[in-house]
Design a protein around this motif. Structure first.
Motif, PDB file in Angstrom:
ATOM      1  N   THR A   1       0.851  -1.191   0.000  1.00 49.62           N
ATOM      2  CA  THR A   1       0.000   0.000   0.000  1.00 49.62           C
ATOM      3  C   THR A   1       0.878   1.229   0.000  1.00 49.62           C
ATOM      4  O   THR A   1       1.953   1.237   0.583  1.00 49.62           O
ATOM      5  CB  THR A   1      -0.925   0.028   1.241  1.00 49.62           C
TER       6      THR A   1
ATOM      7  N   THR B   1      -0.455   4.380   0.746  1.00 51.75           N
ATOM      8  CA  THR B   1      -1.242   5.431   1.384  1.00 51.75           C
ATOM      9  C   THR B   1      -0.347   6.291   2.264  1.00 51.75           C
ATOM     10  O   THR B   1       0.392   5.784   3.090  1.00 51.75           O
ATOM     11  CB  THR B   1      -2.360   4.808   2.237  1.00 51.75           C
TER      12      THR B   1
ATOM     13  N   PRO C   1       0.674   8.635   5.296  1.00 53.47           N
ATOM     14  CA  PRO C   1       0.139   8.706   6.656  1.00 53.47           C
ATOM     15  C   PRO C   1      -0.451  10.076   6.965  1.00 53.47           C
ATOM     16  O   PRO C   1       0.017  11.101   6.463  1.00 53.47           O
ATOM     17  CB  PRO C   1       1.370   8.418   7.521  1.00 53.47           C
TER      18      PRO C   1
ATOM     19  N   GLU D   1      -0.446   9.190  12.665  1.00 53.96           N
ATOM     20  CA  GLU D   1      -0.732   7.862  12.138  1.00 53.96           C
ATOM     21  C   GLU D   1       0.558   7.185  11.683  1.00 53.96           C
ATOM     22  O   GLU D   1       1.466   7.831  11.172  1.00 53.96           O
ATOM     23  CB  GLU D   1      -1.706   7.971  10.967  1.00 53.96           C
TER      24      GLU D   1
ATOM     25  N   VAL E   1       1.759   4.090   9.113  1.00 54.13           N
ATOM     26  CA  VAL E   1       1.276   3.267   8.009  1.00 54.13           C
ATOM     27  C   VAL E   1       2.376   2.282   7.626  1.00 54.13           C
ATOM     28  O   VAL E   1       3.518   2.682   7.386  1.00 54.13           O
ATOM     29  CB  VAL E   1       0.885   4.136   6.797  1.00 54.13           C
TER      30      VAL E   1
ATOM     31  N   ASP F   1       3.632  -0.595   4.791  1.00 59.57           N
ATOM     32  CA  ASP F   1       3.385  -0.678   3.358  1.00 59.57           C
ATOM     33  C   ASP F   1       2.783  -2.012   2.916  1.00 59.57           C
ATOM     34  O   ASP F   1       2.519  -2.187   1.738  1.00 59.57           O
ATOM     35  CB  ASP F   1       4.672  -0.410   2.569  1.00 59.57           C
TER      36      ASP F   1
ATOM     37  N   GLY G   1       1.065   0.676  14.490  1.00 62.29           N
ATOM     38  CA  GLY G   1       0.532  -0.010  13.328  1.00 62.29           C
ATOM     39  C   GLY G   1       0.670  -1.509  13.542  1.00 62.29           C
ATOM     40  O   GLY G   1       1.459  -1.967  14.364  1.00 62.29           O
TER      41      GLY G   1
END
Length: 265
Positions: A150, A152, A154, A158, A160, A162, A231
Motif C-alpha cells: 500500500t 497510502t 500517513p 498515524e 502506516v 506498506d 501499526g
C-alpha cells in the motif's frame, strides 16, 4: 560553528565558552539533545565534534547549548544556527544551432544594352541535428504472486505499514507523521527494536522494519518520537503438507476399492 552550513550527514565543530557552568553542557539540534561536553567553573571553554543528522532536510536549524549556572542554579543557554543545503541543480547547455549560410548576389553584364541583370541572393539554412535515443524498457521477471503493498500517505498521528502481512526475510517499510522535525524515531515490536529514522522538516519519516524473531501472528509496531504511533502487521510462516496429501490419496483409494468389492461380490 565551523562550518555553519553543509549537507545532511556532513561534520562540523561546535566551539563553546560558558561561564560559570556547574556541570556538563548538552547541545541540541532543533530541540533534540544530540551531543555533550564536560564543563565546570574551572573549565569554561572547549570544542565538540558533531555531524548533521542524516535525515535533515534543506533549511536553517537552531543548535543550542545548555548547562546549569553554578551560582544561580538556573539554566545557562547559548544558541547558534546551522543551514542544511541540498545538492546543486545542473542546467543542461542549450542546443547548438547552425547559423544560415547566405550567398551574396551575383551581377552579370547583359549581352544587349539596357542595364545589368542582378541574380537575387540565395539563403541556405541547415537545421540543427537532433539525435533521439528511444528509452530502453525492461520487463521484470516475477515468480509467484507479488506481495500486496500500500502507498497510502500517513495522516498526522498515524503510522502506516506498506503491506498487511510479511513472510520471514521480506522487506517492510513504516511511514509516519505527527512528530517534531529533526527528532530521532525508534521503532519497537514485542519489546525489541526493529528500526530507526529521523523526522524531516514536516515531522514525517519513513524507515525499514526488520523483525529479529520469526513468530507467526499479528505484531504491533510502535514508533516513538516523543509521541507514540502504532501499526499492525501479520507475520506469516508457511509449512509443507505434501506427506499428509499423499496419505489422504492412498486412504481414498482403499475406501473406493472396498465399495467396489461390496457392490460386485
Amino acid at each position: 560553528m565551523k562550518p555553519s552550513s553543509g549537507k545532511a550527514g556532513s561534520p562540523f565543530t561546535i566551539s563553546w565558552n560558558f561561564s560559570p557552568c556547574g556541570g556538563p553542557i548538552t547541545f541540541s539540534w532543533n530541540g533534540t539533545p544530540m551531543w555533550s561536553a564536560g564543563a565546570s567553573p574551572q573549565l569554561t571553554a572547549g570544542t565538540v565534534a558533531a555531524s548533521v543528522p542524516a535525515g535533515a532536510q534543506p533549511g536553517t536549524y537552531p543548535v543550542t547549548g545548555t548547562c546549569t549556572n553554578a551560582r544561580t542554579k538556573q539554566p545557562l543557554t547559548g544558541t547558534s544556527r546551522f543551514t542544511v543545503i541540498g545538492s546543486p541543480t545542473t542546467t543542461p547547455p542549450p542546443p547548438t544551432t547552425t547559423p544560415p549560410v547566405t550567398t551574396p548576389p551575383v551581377t552579370t553584364k547583359p549581352s544587349k544594352p539596357g542595364g545589368p541583370t542582378t541574380t537575387p541572393a540565395t539563403t541556405t539554412t541547415t537545421p540543427p541535428t537532433t539525435t533521439t535515443t528511444p528509452p530502453t524498457s525492461t520487463t521484470p521477471t516475477t515468480s509467484g504472486t507479488p506481495p500486496t503493498t500500500t502507498s497510502t500517505a500517513p495522516k498526522p498521528g498515524e503510522l502506516v505499514l506498506d503491506r498487511p502481512s510479511v513472510q520471514p526475510g521480506e522487506e517492510l517499510s513504516a511511514s509516519g507523521k505527527g512528530c517534531r522535525p529533526g527528532r530521532t524515531v525508534t521503532l519497537m515490536a514485542d519489546g525489541t527494536e526493529v528500526g530507526s529514522a529521523y523526522t524531516d522538516s514536516t515531522g514525517a519519516f519513513t524507515a525499514p522494519v526488520q523483525f529479529t524473531r520469526i513468530e507467526a501472528g499479528p505484531h504491533t509496531v510502535v514508533a516513538d518520537c516523543g509521541v507514540r504511533l502504532t501499526g499492525t502487521v501479520d507475520q506469516v510462516v508457511t509449512h509443507s503438507s505434501g506427506g499428509q496429501t499423499s496419505t489422504l490419496v492412498i486412504l481414498v483409494f482403499f475406501v473406493l476399492a472396498g465399495i467396489a468389492v461390496v457392490r460386485f461380490p
